[in-house]
Design an enzyme around this catalytic site. Structure first.
Site, PDB file in Angstrom:
ATOM      1  N   LYS A  78     -31.431 -10.552   4.799  1.00  0.00           N
ATOM      2  CA  LYS A  78     -30.426  -9.615   4.295  1.00  0.00           C
ATOM      3  C   LYS A  78     -30.907  -9.082   2.955  1.00  0.00           C
ATOM      4  O   LYS A  78     -31.683  -9.757   2.260  1.00  0.00           O
ATOM      5  CB  LYS A  78     -29.098 -10.340   4.104  1.00  0.00           C
ATOM      6  CG  LYS A  78     -27.891  -9.453   4.123  1.00  0.00           C
ATOM      7  CD  LYS A  78     -27.338  -9.209   5.518  1.00  0.00           C
ATOM      8  CE  LYS A  78     -26.214  -8.192   5.495  1.00  0.00           C
ATOM      9  NZ  LYS A  78     -25.640  -7.956   6.824  1.00  0.00           N
ATOM     10  N   GLY A 178      -8.392  -2.573  11.667  1.00  0.00           N
ATOM     11  CA  GLY A 178      -9.620  -1.861  11.290  1.00  0.00           C
ATOM     12  C   GLY A 178     -10.065  -0.946  12.409  1.00  0.00           C
ATOM     13  O   GLY A 178     -10.429  -1.401  13.493  1.00  0.00           O
ATOM     14  N   VAL A 182     -16.539   0.301  14.727  1.00  0.00           N
ATOM     15  CA  VAL A 182     -16.394  -0.611  15.867  1.00  0.00           C
ATOM     16  C   VAL A 182     -14.967  -0.578  16.412  1.00  0.00           C
ATOM     17  O   VAL A 182     -14.754  -0.485  17.626  1.00  0.00           O
ATOM     18  CB  VAL A 182     -16.754  -2.061  15.478  1.00  0.00           C
ATOM     19  CG1 VAL A 182     -16.661  -2.966  16.704  1.00  0.00           C
ATOM     20  CG2 VAL A 182     -18.150  -2.139  14.888  1.00  0.00           C
TER      21      VAL A 182
END
Ligand code: NAI
Length: 348
Positions: A78, A178, A182
Site C-alpha cells: 500500500k 454508501g 460499488v
C-alpha cells in the site's frame, strides 16, 4: 528522497519525501511471499507522520490477506500520500510518487484508492509501469467497482443460503450504506435480482437518485444500519460495525464492500453472539483486486480468468461459512486462519 525504515512485521517500509514537489508519504510492502505486493495509493490528511505510517502498515497487511483470500499470486502492499487531495495534489507531486514506485522495480504495484482519480493514476503512470486499474493500454482493467459489486453479490447469495435457506435474493430487504462506485452497482444488481432496497448516502442527492432508479426507500446515513432489513450492506466507511451499532442492527446478515468494517476484532464476536452472520469484508470485496490482478499478471483471456477467480472466491466464502458454523465461531476468525495458512504455505 526514499528512506528505508526498519520493520519487524513488513518486508519493506519506505518514507518518501520530495522537497521540490512537497510530496510526503510512505510505501509499505507487507509480504511478497505470494508474488508482487499489490495495493492502492491513498491520499488524505493525517494528523501526524506516525498516523500515516500506522495506516500504510495496516492497509498493506490487509492487502496480503485480501490477495491470499482471492488466491491470487500477489502479496500485500500500500502507499499513502499525506495531504489534502483537494488542495495539495499537483501533477508534479503525483509524478514524484510515480518515480518512487518505479524505484521498487515491480516489487510493489499501485492502483487507485481513496483521494485518487483515474486521471491522477495516469499521471503516476507517466513515471512507472507498475500501475493497475488503467483505462487504456495492454491488459488495462479499468474501474474495478462493477466486479467488486459482483463479488459482494455472490457473497450475499452464499450467506443467504446459510441464513435464509435459499440463495435467492428475490423479495429480500437489503439496506445499503454508501452509494458510490460499488454501492450503486450493487444496488443495480440487487434490484435486478428482485431485492427490495433501502439506501443511504451522506450525499442526499445521490441517495434520492439511486432510490428513484431502483424503486428504493431512503434512510439516514447514520441509522441505515438499524433499519428493519434482512441484510445490511456497508459500502461506505470502515469501523461501522462497533459496540454502539451492533446492538442496533436488525438484519440477520452483514455483507458489504467497505474495507475494515469491524472496529475491533471483538466486534466479530459481538456479531456472532447477536446471531448476525458477518461475511468477512476482505473476502466479500475481493472482486476488485481480482479485476486488477488480471492486468498486473498480464492475463491474456481476462474475462474467463476473472470469472473463474470470482467463482473460486465464492467457494472460499462458502467454505469459511461452513467451517465457522461447524466450529461455532465468527467467519471473520475463520477467514483470518484460512488466509494465514495460505500465506504460510506459499512462504514455505
Ligand atoms: P466511493 O467513494 O465511490 O463511494 C463511497 C460513498 O459512500 C460516497 O457516495 C459517499 O458519499 C458515501 N459515504 C461516505 N460516508 C458515508 C456514511 N457515513 N454513510 C453513508 N454514506 C457515506 O467509494 P467506493 O469505491 O464505492 O468504495 C466503497 C467502499 O468499498 C470503501 O470502503 C472502499 O474502500 C471499499 N472497496 C472498494 C473497492 C472498489 O472496487 N471500488 C474494492 C474493495 C473495497
Amino acid at each position: 528522497m526514499m528512506t528505508r525504515l526498519p520493520s519487524d512485521t513488513h518486508e519493506e517500509v519506505w518514507r518518501i519525501e520530495d522537497a521540490e514537489t512537497g510530496l510526503k508519504g510512505f510505501i509499505a510492502l507487507h509480504s511478497t511471499a505470494r508474488g508482487p505486493a499489490a495495493g492502492g495509493l491513498r491520499m488524505r490528511v493525517y494528523d501526524t507522520d506516525d498516523a500515516a505510517l500506522a495506516d500504510v502498515l495496516n492497509l498493506s497487511r490487509g492487502m496480503s490477506y485480501k490477495n491470499a483470500a482471492a488466491d491470487l499470486p500477489l502479496g500485500g502492499g500500500k502507499a499513502v500520500i499525506m495531504g489534502d487531495p483537494a488542495t495539495d495534489k499537483t501533477p508534479a507531486l503525483l509524478r514524484a510518487m510515480g518515480r518512487a514506485v518505479e524505484t521498487l522495480k515491480g516489487r510493489y504495484w499501485t492502483a487507485e484508492d481513496m483521494g485518487m482519480t483515474p486521471a491522477d493514476m495516469a499521471e503516476v503512470a507517466r513515471e512507472t509501469d507498475y500501475v493497475a486499474g488503467r483505462d487504456e493500454g495492454a491488459h488495462a482493467s479499468g474501474d474495478p467497482s462493477p466486479v467488486t459489486a459482483r463479488g459482494v453479490l455472490g457473497a450475499m447469495k452464499t450467506g443467504a443460503e446459510r441464513v435464509f435457506g435459499s440463495a435467492d435474493l428475490k423479495g429480500r430487504k437489503v439496506a445499503v450504506q454508501g452509494l458510490g462506485h460499488v454501492g450503486w452497482h450493487l444496488c443495480r444488481m440487487l434490484h435486478d435480482e428482485g431485492a427490495a432496497l433501502i439506501v443511504a448516502d451522506m450525499d442526499a442527492a445521490r441517495a434520492n437518485l439511486t432510490a428513484r432508479d431502483f424503486d428504493a426507500e431512503t434512510a439516514a446515513p447514520d441509522s441505515v444500519h438499524a433499519v428493519e432489513a434482512d441484510i445490511f450492506a456497508p459500502c461506505a466507511i470502515g469501523g461501522i460495525l462497533n459496540a454502539r451499532t451492533i446492538p442496533q442492527i436488525r438484519a440477520r446478515m452483514v455483507a458489504g464492500a467497505a474495507n475494515n468494517q469491524l472496529a475491533t476484532p471483538d466486534d466479530a464476536d459481538r456479531l456472532h453472539a447477536g446471531g448476525i452472520l458477518y461475511l468477512p469484508d476482505y473476502v466479500a470485496n475481493g472482486g476488485g483486486i481480482i479485476n486488477a490482478a488480471a492486468e498486473i499478471l498480464h492475463i491474456a483471456d481476462r474475462n474467463v480468468w476473472v470469472e473463474e477467480k470470482l467463482a473460486a472466491l465464492q467457494a472460499t466464502m462458502a467454505r469459511i461459512l461452513a467451517r465457522a458454523e461447524a466450529e461455532g465461531t465468527s467467519p471473520a476468525h475463520l477467514a483470518d486462519r484460512i488466509v494465514a495458512e495460505r500465506m504460510l504455505a506459499r512462504a514455505g
